[in-house]
Scaffold this motif. Structure first.
Motif, mmCIF file in Angstrom:
data_model
loop_
_atom_site.group_PDB
_atom_site.id
_atom_site.type_symbol
_atom_site.label_atom_id
_atom_site.label_comp_id
_atom_site.label_asym_id
_atom_site.label_seq_id
_atom_site.Cartn_x
_atom_site.Cartn_y
_atom_site.Cartn_z
ATOM 1 N N HIS A 42 0.591 -1.439 0.040
ATOM 2 C CA HIS A 42 -0.044 -0.163 -0.055
ATOM 3 C C HIS A 42 0.955 1.737 0.068
ATOM 4 O O HIS A 42 1.323 1.751 1.047
ATOM 5 C CB HIS A 42 -1.028 -0.022 1.151
ATOM 6 C CG HIS A 42 -1.798 -0.980 1.381
ATOM 7 N ND1 HIS A 42 -1.409 -2.104 1.888
ATOM 8 C CD2 HIS A 42 -3.134 -1.072 0.769
ATOM 9 C CE1 HIS A 42 -2.339 -3.286 1.971
ATOM 10 N NE2 HIS A 42 -3.692 -2.165 1.026
ATOM 11 N N TRP A 59 -0.969 1.843 -4.904
ATOM 12 C CA TRP A 59 -0.146 -0.105 -4.741
ATOM 13 C C TRP A 59 1.171 -0.155 -5.493
ATOM 14 O O TRP A 59 1.048 0.477 -6.453
ATOM 15 C CB TRP A 59 -1.200 -0.842 -4.378
ATOM 16 C CG TRP A 59 -2.007 -0.823 -5.775
ATOM 17 C CD1 TRP A 59 -1.611 -1.936 -6.221
ATOM 18 C CD2 TRP A 59 -3.136 0.247 -6.123
ATOM 19 N NE1 TRP A 59 -1.999 -1.223 -8.220
ATOM 20 C CE2 TRP A 59 -3.413 -0.464 -7.805
ATOM 21 C CE3 TRP A 59 -3.973 0.532 -5.721
ATOM 22 C CZ2 TRP A 59 -4.609 -0.729 -8.106
ATOM 23 C CZ3 TRP A 59 -5.512 1.103 -6.358
ATOM 24 C CH2 TRP A 59 -5.393 0.576 -7.858
ATOM 25 N N SER A 120 -1.913 -7.361 -1.182
ATOM 26 C CA SER A 120 -1.669 -7.007 -0.147
ATOM 27 C C SER A 120 -1.850 -7.070 1.491
ATOM 28 O O SER A 120 -1.097 -6.748 2.053
ATOM 29 C CB SER A 120 -2.380 -5.496 -0.586
ATOM 30 O OG SER A 120 -3.670 -5.231 -0.275
#
Length: 130
Positions: A42, A59, A120
């Protein structure tokens, strides 16, 4: 004291029921390829960010993905925003969705041919003012 007697017939039946299968009955399992998921980080808002509501989500890129799926949820897992198949590494926050002060979680998943190949994980960010 109790005494138990066992009949040879019963023992033979139990042994027949537990015999191993013949090779003709066995089915070989297909080998399963290990799937290694790549990490997405992130960037904006960063993990554990505290501040104003984000104007964009950004990202890190992952090679070989067809697109990214982005979700933003509240701290009680209510879906606030979702975009499927984003092509770049950032999206503008929709102006029609206003984030009130509070904690939110966002996640980015990279997909290729319908399979998740990068993730993520969930990252929290706190909106301290609108």
């Amino acid at each position: 004291m109790a005494t138990f007697r066992c009949s040879a017939v019963v023992v033979a039946l139990l042994c027949l029921a537990c015999r191993p299968q013949d090779n003709a009955d066995a089915t070989a399992a297909a080998p399963v390829a290990a799937i290694t998921r790549q990490q997405i980080d992130h960037l904006t808002p960063k993990r554990d960010f505290v501040g104003p509501a984000p104007v964009r989500l950004e990202w890190t890129a992952v090679d070989g993905v067809d697109g990214y799926n982005i979700t933003v949820m509240t701290e009680i897992d209510t879906l606030i925003f979702q975009q499927v198949g984003a092509r770049g590494i950032s999206i503008e926050w929709p102006k029609e969705i206003r984030l009130e002060p509070g904690t939110y979680f966002w996640r980015v998943v990279g997909a290729k041919e319908g399979r998740i190949v990068a993730d993520s994980g969930r990252a929290a960010f706190v909106v301290s003012s609108p």
